[in-house]
Write a protein that holds these residues in place. Structure first.
Motif, PDB file in Angstrom:
ATOM      1  N   GLY A  91       0.783  -1.222   0.000  1.00  0.00           N
ATOM      2  CA  GLY A  91       0.000   0.000   0.000  1.00  0.00           C
ATOM      3  C   GLY A  91       0.815   1.270   0.000  1.00  0.00           C
ATOM      4  O   GLY A  91       0.269   2.366  -0.158  1.00  0.00           O
ATOM      5  N   ALA A  92       2.138   1.145   0.193  1.00  0.00           N
ATOM      6  CA  ALA A  92       2.990   2.330   0.244  1.00  0.00           C
ATOM      7  C   ALA A  92       4.085   2.306  -0.808  1.00  0.00           C
ATOM      8  O   ALA A  92       4.873   3.237  -0.896  1.00  0.00           O
ATOM      9  N   GLY A  93       4.157   1.253  -1.608  1.00  0.00           N
ATOM     10  CA  GLY A  93       5.151   1.172  -2.662  1.00  0.00           C
ATOM     11  C   GLY A  93       6.489   0.644  -2.193  1.00  0.00           C
ATOM     12  O   GLY A  93       6.667   0.250  -1.040  1.00  0.00           O
ATOM     13  N   ALA A  94       7.429   0.611  -3.137  1.00  0.00           N
ATOM     14  CA  ALA A  94       8.769   0.085  -2.869  1.00  0.00           C
ATOM     15  C   ALA A  94       9.804   1.109  -3.293  1.00  0.00           C
ATOM     16  O   ALA A  94       9.557   1.950  -4.165  1.00  0.00           O
ATOM     17  N   GLU A  95      10.983   1.023  -2.691  1.00  0.00           N
ATOM     18  CA  GLU A  95      12.071   1.938  -2.985  1.00  0.00           C
ATOM     19  C   GLU A  95      13.382   1.191  -3.152  1.00  0.00           C
ATOM     20  O   GLU A  95      13.594   0.133  -2.545  1.00  0.00           O
ATOM     21  N   GLU A  96      14.248   1.751  -3.966  1.00  0.00           N
ATOM     22  CA  GLU A  96      15.637   1.323  -4.073  1.00  0.00           C
ATOM     23  C   GLU A  96      16.500   2.442  -3.522  1.00  0.00           C
ATOM     24  O   GLU A  96      16.340   3.606  -3.907  1.00  0.00           O
ATOM     25  N   MET A  97      17.405   2.104  -2.626  1.00  0.00           N
ATOM     26  CA  MET A  97      18.227   3.118  -1.966  1.00  0.00           C
ATOM     27  C   MET A  97      19.701   2.865  -2.245  1.00  0.00           C
ATOM     28  O   MET A  97      20.168   1.736  -2.167  1.00  0.00           O
ATOM     29  N   ARG A  98      20.408   3.922  -2.568  1.00  0.00           N
ATOM     30  CA  ARG A  98      21.858   3.848  -2.717  1.00  0.00           C
ATOM     31  C   ARG A  98      22.482   4.165  -1.357  1.00  0.00           C
ATOM     32  O   ARG A  98      22.123   5.155  -0.714  1.00  0.00           O
ATOM     33  N   ILE A  99      23.415   3.312  -0.940  1.00  0.00           N
ATOM     34  CA  ILE A  99      24.003   3.418   0.389  1.00  0.00           C
ATOM     35  C   ILE A  99      25.457   3.864   0.264  1.00  0.00           C
ATOM     36  O   ILE A  99      26.215   3.333  -0.552  1.00  0.00           O
TER      37      ILE A  99
END
Length: 281
Positions: A145-153
């Motif tokens: 319900g809130a979506g997905a994210e890809e994060m660069r670390i």
């Protein structure tokens, strides 16, 4: 489907949003410890099922368990190394599933395709998940319900984050195959898609390739445990995809019939951005 930012969804559950951010922080802390061990010599032991385990698995799990106890003291945690040691907690509806180092074979071979996995399960459904690949400086997170994210670390901190979502199927299809666990059944499934391109990958990154639109299908015919799949499954579902059994039933999490570790064993499954592209027998 367009993925929404996880921090800007009207009517979102603050509790679940806070939990996910805590899960991200726990994964980052565990990843730092995993990489410290990855950068030096380490021993490899064998579990009862002959699968490998290292100091990184054990130390990362300790960090994750401590972090989850701080942010959600009332939610039980089903964690791989604890379960393999005979510590299997009673769960009802809501619980965490943890694989401190998914892809230990990839860790040992030093190909970078190992992940830290943390998932939150509610009534059998993975509603939130974190998949962190510390050797690749990338973390995926998602909530239903809130979506997905890809994060660069960078240096153990989030440097950049972007929304991801499953893509329309490519032509030819892009099928993800395990580097370490290919079976004849998997090969037979792939053969049903002439011309398909094969995307090799290790650990739960296979789910994230689909969640981020880089692949279309991931068939798995062979043994897996729920902590192997729950975090990646959560990210994929949040991104608009699904994981089902070969018969088309959604993969369900929680203790099943059996004894010991068998209660958390998965059936075969097929993960996809759009499962209507799957060919039935």
């Amino acid at each position: 489907m367009q993925a929404q930012s996880m921090s800007s969804v009207p009517g979102e559950s603050a509790d679940e949003a806070t939990l996910l951010e805590g899960m991200v922080a726990a994964a980052l802390s565990a990843g730092t410890e995993v990489m410290a061990i990855y950068g030096r010599d380490f021993s490899v032991d064998a579990k009862d099922d002959a699968s490998p385990v290292t100091e990184a698995d054990r130390r990362a799990e300790i960090i994750i368990l401590a972090a989850l106890a701080r942010i959600a003291p009332g939610i039980p945690v089903v964690a791989e190394e604890a379960c393999c040691g005979g510590i299997i907690p009673d769960v009802v509806s809501r619980f965490f599933l943890v694989d401190p180092v998914d892809g230990t074979r990839e860790f040992v071979s030093r190909n970078g395709e190992f992940t830290v996995n943390i998932a939150l399960i509610e009534a059998g459904i993975p509603i939130a998940g974190v998949v962190y690949a510390p050797a690749r400086d990338v973390l995926f997170a998602g909530r239903l319900g809130a979506g997905a994210e890809e994060m660069r670390i960078e240096a153990g901190r989030i440097a950049e984050r972007r929304a991801v979502a499953v893509a329309q199927p490519a032509a030819p299809l892009r099928i993800v195959a395990s580097r370490s666990h290919r079976t004849s059944q998997t090969d037979a499934f792939i053969e049903r898609y002439p011309g398909a391109s094969i995307v090799p990958a290790g650990s739960s990154l296979k789910f994230c390739l689909i969640a981020s639109g880089r692949a279309d299908l991931y068939p798995r015919f062979g043994p897996t445990m729920q902590w192997d799949t729950a975090a990646g499954d959560a990210v994929l579902r949040a991104a608009g995809g699904m994981v089902t059994t070969p018969e088309g039933e959604p993969l369900v999490y929680g203790p099943k019939s059996g004894v010991g570790l068998d209660t958390y064993r998965n059936p075969s499954f097929i993960a996809g951005g759009r499962l209507d592209i799957r060919k039935d027998d």
